[in-house]
Write a protein that holds these residues in place. Structure first.
Motif, PDB file in Angstrom:
ATOM      1  N   SER A 180       0.588   2.338   6.917  1.00 59.73           N
ATOM      2  CA  SER A 180       1.996   2.137   7.255  1.00 59.73           C
ATOM      3  C   SER A 180       2.343   2.776   8.604  1.00 59.73           C
ATOM      4  CB  SER A 180       2.904   2.623   6.128  1.00 59.73           C
ATOM      5  OG  SER A 180       2.698   3.984   5.886  1.00 59.73           O
ATOM      6  N   LEU A 192       1.768  10.310  -9.851  1.00 57.36           N
ATOM      7  CA  LEU A 192       0.884  10.519 -11.012  1.00 57.36           C
ATOM      8  C   LEU A 192       0.243  11.893 -10.920  1.00 57.36           C
ATOM      9  CD1 LEU A 192      -1.125   7.211 -11.637  1.00 57.36           C
ATOM     10  CD2 LEU A 192       0.877   8.038 -12.858  1.00 57.36           C
ATOM     11  N   VAL A 233       1.985   1.809  -3.525  1.00 58.45           N
ATOM     12  CA  VAL A 233       0.882   2.243  -4.383  1.00 58.45           C
ATOM     13  C   VAL A 233       0.533   3.704  -4.079  1.00 58.45           C
ATOM     14  CG1 VAL A 233      -1.584   1.937  -4.856  1.00 58.45           C
ATOM     15  CG2 VAL A 233      -0.080  -0.054  -4.763  1.00 58.45           C
ATOM     16  N   GLY A 234       0.520   4.047  -2.788  1.00 56.89           N
ATOM     17  CA  GLY A 234       0.222   5.420  -2.391  1.00 56.89           C
ATOM     18  C   GLY A 234       1.217   6.400  -3.013  1.00 56.89           C
ATOM     19  N   LEU A 261       0.587   6.829  -6.761  1.00 59.39           N
ATOM     20  CA  LEU A 261      -0.552   7.721  -7.018  1.00 59.39           C
ATOM     21  C   LEU A 261      -0.160   9.183  -6.801  1.00 59.39           C
ATOM     22  CD1 LEU A 261      -3.467   5.679  -5.356  1.00 59.39           C
ATOM     23  CD2 LEU A 261      -2.878   5.830  -7.778  1.00 59.39           C
ATOM     24  N   GLU A 262       0.630   9.407  -5.765  1.00 60.31           N
ATOM     25  CA  GLU A 262       1.112  10.776  -5.494  1.00 60.31           C
ATOM     26  C   GLU A 262       1.883  11.328  -6.682  1.00 60.31           C
ATOM     27  OE1 GLU A 262       2.472  10.158  -1.085  1.00 60.31           O
ATOM     28  OE2 GLU A 262       3.622  11.810  -1.962  1.00 60.31           O
ATOM     29  N   TRP A 318      -5.018   6.520   2.942  1.00 58.63           N
ATOM     30  CA  TRP A 318      -5.070   5.204   3.575  1.00 58.63           C
ATOM     31  C   TRP A 318      -3.690   4.534   3.612  1.00 58.63           C
ATOM     32  CZ3 TRP A 318      -4.417   0.276   1.381  1.00 58.63           C
ATOM     33  CH2 TRP A 318      -4.667  -0.760   2.305  1.00 58.63           C
ATOM     34  N   ALA A 319      -2.906   4.708   2.536  1.00 57.32           N
ATOM     35  CA  ALA A 319      -1.566   4.099   2.490  1.00 57.32           C
ATOM     36  C   ALA A 319      -0.694   4.664   3.600  1.00 57.32           C
ATOM     37  CB  ALA A 319      -0.923   4.355   1.129  1.00 57.32           C
ATOM     38  N   ASP A 320      -0.792   5.968   3.809  1.00 54.78           N
ATOM     39  CA  ASP A 320      -0.010   6.593   4.869  1.00 54.78           C
ATOM     40  C   ASP A 320      -0.485   6.090   6.238  1.00 54.78           C
ATOM     41  OD1 ASP A 320       1.900   8.612   5.844  1.00 54.78           O
ATOM     42  OD2 ASP A 320       0.105   9.533   6.685  1.00 54.78           O
ATOM     43  N   PRO A 380       0.817  -1.221   0.000  1.00 54.03           N
ATOM     44  CA  PRO A 380       0.000   0.000   0.000  1.00 54.03           C
ATOM     45  C   PRO A 380       0.852   1.274   0.000  1.00 54.03           C
ATOM     46  CG  PRO A 380      -0.763  -1.527   1.675  1.00 54.03           C
ATOM     47  CD  PRO A 380       0.503  -2.095   1.134  1.00 54.03           C
ATOM     48  N   ALA A 381       1.956   1.257   0.736  1.00 59.58           N
ATOM     49  CA  ALA A 381       2.800   2.462   0.779  1.00 59.58           C
ATOM     50  C   ALA A 381       3.354   2.752  -0.622  1.00 59.58           C
ATOM     51  CB  ALA A 381       3.937   2.279   1.775  1.00 59.58           C
ATOM     52  N   ARG A 384      -8.567   7.998  -5.523  1.00 59.68           N
ATOM     53  CA  ARG A 384      -7.104   8.092  -5.568  1.00 59.68           C
ATOM     54  C   ARG A 384      -6.584   8.799  -4.324  1.00 59.68           C
ATOM     55  NH1 ARG A 384      -3.651  10.276 -10.690  1.00 59.68           N
ATOM     56  NH2 ARG A 384      -4.599   8.445 -11.653  1.00 59.68           N
ATOM     57  N   THR A 395      -6.958   6.691  -1.299  1.00 65.75           N
ATOM     58  CA  THR A 395      -5.960   5.617  -1.259  1.00 65.75           C
ATOM     59  C   THR A 395      -4.623   6.141  -0.745  1.00 65.75           C
ATOM     60  OG1 THR A 395      -7.076   4.597  -3.121  1.00 65.75           O
ATOM     61  CG2 THR A 395      -4.878   3.802  -2.644  1.00 65.75           C
ATOM     62  N   ILE A 396      -4.275   7.361  -1.130  1.00 60.58           N
ATOM     63  CA  ILE A 396      -3.026   7.956  -0.643  1.00 60.58           C
ATOM     64  C   ILE A 396      -3.098   8.161   0.882  1.00 60.58           C
ATOM     65  CG2 ILE A 396      -1.550  10.023  -0.750  1.00 60.58           C
ATOM     66  CD1 ILE A 396      -2.342  10.230  -3.766  1.00 60.58           C
ATOM     67  N   TYR A 445      -5.647  14.389 -20.150  1.00 60.47           N
ATOM     68  CA  TYR A 445      -6.679  13.453 -19.745  1.00 60.47           C
ATOM     69  C   TYR A 445      -7.414  13.962 -18.517  1.00 60.47           C
ATOM     70  CZ  TYR A 445      -4.212  11.661 -15.607  1.00 60.47           C
ATOM     71  OH  TYR A 445      -3.637  11.503 -14.390  1.00 60.47           O
TER      72      TYR A 445
END
Lengths: 376, 229
Positions: free
Chosen positions: B27, A277, A270-271, A274-275, B22-24, A267-268, B16, B19-20, B6
């Motif tokens: 972890s 992008l 993927v996060g 996304l950042e 949630w990822a933080d 997840p880290a 998106r 998700t960012i 786009y």
């Protein structure tokens, strides 16, 4: 600051490709149960052949530094630049041949080129892009005119039974943390040449950006050697035992992987993807080639679903990898993939390439974004 | 988000950013003492019991604040209100499973009933009810993404670690393993509700992200303050 280009790529894979059923002849046999776990690992990682700098008689055919030097010479030949013009050398490896001094000195020695500035990057897979970034920035700030970055690994030496014997033998229960790496990693080297101009003829790759982020503040070591365990209760460094042999007896030298933790890093990563992008406003559909340094199989279904739902999935037909027949060569892998991409694919100006190097070592995530520049 | 060439849909954009966040959050969970000790094989059964006890209020109140949020939803969003109500009803007896785990882990049920919230749980609970009391509080979707994501994605590995390393039994772990296995596809559910026209409510996309961030921080606080009442 000026644009900088990768003008040459090279690789060196020692010996002949080694098939799955020939692996034990080289890295040795631990036990029946270890071999069974090995077969399961190979089904999972999808690797069919790899290369080893070890011969069946246990002797080595190359050192790590020799492989790096061969890949660098290959990259310079591809860039059509004489080795003595290099004025900056950045090397990367998980573990050099010596403990001291730095690996870049060993590679410089092997290359035999005149005095120059150098930098040794030591980490697992992500050290490749640390070296690349250093080479890129050094040319970009006009500190050098011709820089090379290399990635090389001599992983197989970790996997000979003698490295485990005192604490892990034919009677032990197979340990996935040890066996996974034993059946996954192999040897090889790759390199890239960085210059302030694209080459006069043929394909160069403009480096648009290289970004990486470490998550060591939140993850303990995940792939490690030099301690028995990554648990704080018994993670004494090997160098703080009474003697190296005591550390070896305790199992503090072996190379290990903590799987539970590995999956927590996804997840880290993927996060962070996304950042980036968002930061660079990238449409995943504009990426022509995605070079991920890990097997597609390990990208969980759930992660894939998340990428699709967040408009971040790069269509799988654009994924490019030679993992199955070149093996997982750690920090060398991304250079070895780039070498094959440039030399076998019909690249045309303006195409975009995204390189992705996640490192389980202690949670580092790295990306490099390139644009094809064709002077033909 | 209009970009060079786009355009992401608003739903993709919200997912998106969530998700960012949630990822933080996930972890950072590993740094929370209780989780870090579990990963380091340093947890005792009584630590686990404190975790259950301190988690208890949040589980009991979970369907409470979702109901409160449902009651704050007005026309023209009654269809979405039904989703909130049905979500609350699926979960509203889950606390009983946690009670069984607590007893299986050697706790006395009357002690659990008397247990007050730890100071982090107080903050989390107050925040959730405060948010749920606002008109049409769809920003709580951000909170759900964090809390449900935790159930689905984190509970499984946490339970496995406790089971394999600490010998905590399946019976004692029932609450966590049940959520890992049965939380279903919340990502699809959240996407479905985001795909109704709620994202046209002014400022809502940004508020969903902000609510997710605050909820993530307070959730960590709840775990950081175990035993501090």
């Amino acid at each position: 600051m000026t644009d900088i280009f990768i003008t040459g790529v090279g690789k060196y894979l020692p010996g002949k490709p080694v098939a799955n059923n020939e692996m034990e002849a080289i890295i040795g046999r631990i036990s029946e149960r270890s071999a069974a776990l090995g077969a399961a690992t190979l089904r999972k990682n999808g690797i069919k052949t790899r290369y080893y700098a070890l011969a069946a008689n246990g002797e080595h055919t190359h050192t790590n530094a020799q492989m790096a030097a061969k890949a660098i010479n290959g990259a310079l030949a591809h860039a059509r630049r004489p080795p003595d013009r290099v004025d900056y050398l950045a090397t990367s490896t998980t573990q050099g041949d010596y403990l001291v001094p730095g690996f870049a000195s060993a590679v410089h020695g092997e290359l035999g080129i005149p005095p120059l500035e150098l930098a040794s990057f030591q980490s697992v897979c992500a050290s490749s892009l640390m070296a690349a970034k250093s080479a890129w920035l050094t040319v970009r700030t006009d500190e050098a005119k011709l820089a090379v970055a290399s990635g090389s690994e001599f992983s197989s030496r970790w996997f000979r039974p003698g490295f485990y014997q005192p604490f892990y033998n034919e009677h032990s229960r197979p340990d996935p943390g040890l066996e996974f790496l034993r059946w996954t990693l192999s040897d090889g080297a790759g390199a890239a040449v960085f210059e302030p101009e694209p080459k006069a003829q043929g394909v160069s790759l403009r480096v648009d950006w290289i970004k990486q982020k470490s998550f060591a503040d939140r993850f303990p070591p995940c792939m490690y050697a030099g301690t028995v365990s990554n648990k704080t209760t018994d993670n004494q460094p090997w160098s703080l035992y009474n003697s190296p042999s005591e550390a070896y007896q305790a199992g503090a030298i072996a190379l290990k992987q903590d799987f539970t933790l590995l999956y927590k890093m996804f997840p880290a990563w993927v996060g962070y993807y996304l950042e980036l992008l968002d930061k660079y406003q990238i449409d995943p559909h504009e990426i022509d080639y995605f070079l991920p340094h890990y097997s597609a199989q390990s990208l969980g279904q759930e992660m894939k679903k998340l990428l699709v739902k967040t408009g971040a999935m790069i269509p799988e037909e654009r994924w490019f990898s030679n993992l199955a027949y070149c093996g997982n060569t750690g920090t060398a892998s991304i250079f070895i993939m780039l070498d094959e991409l440039v030399k076998t694919q019909p690249l045309t100006s303006g195409q975009k390439i995204l390189c992705f190097v996640p490192e389980s070592g202690r949670g580092i995530c790295s990306f490099m974004y390139l644009t094809v520049f064709d002077n033909n | 988000m209009t970009t060079k060439g786009y355009q992401l849909t608003t739903v993709q954009q919200v997912l998106r950013k969530l998700t960012i966040v949630w990822a933080d959050f996930e972890s950072r969970l590993l740094q929370v003492p209780i989780i870090s000790r579990a990963m380091n094989n340093q947890l005792q059964l009584d630590d686990y019991r404190i975790l259950l006890a301190d988690h208890y209020h949040q589980v009991k109140e979970g369907s409470g604040w979702i109901c409160r949020a449902a009651s704050s939803i007005t026309e023209p969003y009654l269809e979405q209100r039904a989703v909130f109500i049905s979500h609350a009803s699926t979960e509203h007896m889950d606390y009983q499973m946690l009670e069984r785990c607590y007893v299986a882990a050697g706790g006395y049920i009357n002690e659990l009933y008397k247990q007050s919230k730890n100071i982090g749980s107080e903050a989390l609970s107050a925040w959730m009810y405060h948010k749920a009391s606002q008109p049409n509080p769809f920003d709580l979707i951000g909170a759900m993404f964090i809390i449900e994501g935790l159930g689905k994605r984190f509970a499984q590995t946490f339970a496995e670690t406790l089971h394999h390393n600490m010998g905590i039994s399946a019976e004692q772990l029932e609450f966590y393993t049940y959520h890992a296995e049965h939380d279903g596809d919340h990502l699809d559910e959240l996407e479905a509700i985001l795909n109704t026209d709620i994202l046209t409510i002014p400022q809502l996309p940004d508020e969903i992200i902000r609510t997710a961030k605050v909820t993530a921080r307070l959730y960590l606080l709840q775990l950081e303050e175990l035993g501090n009442y």
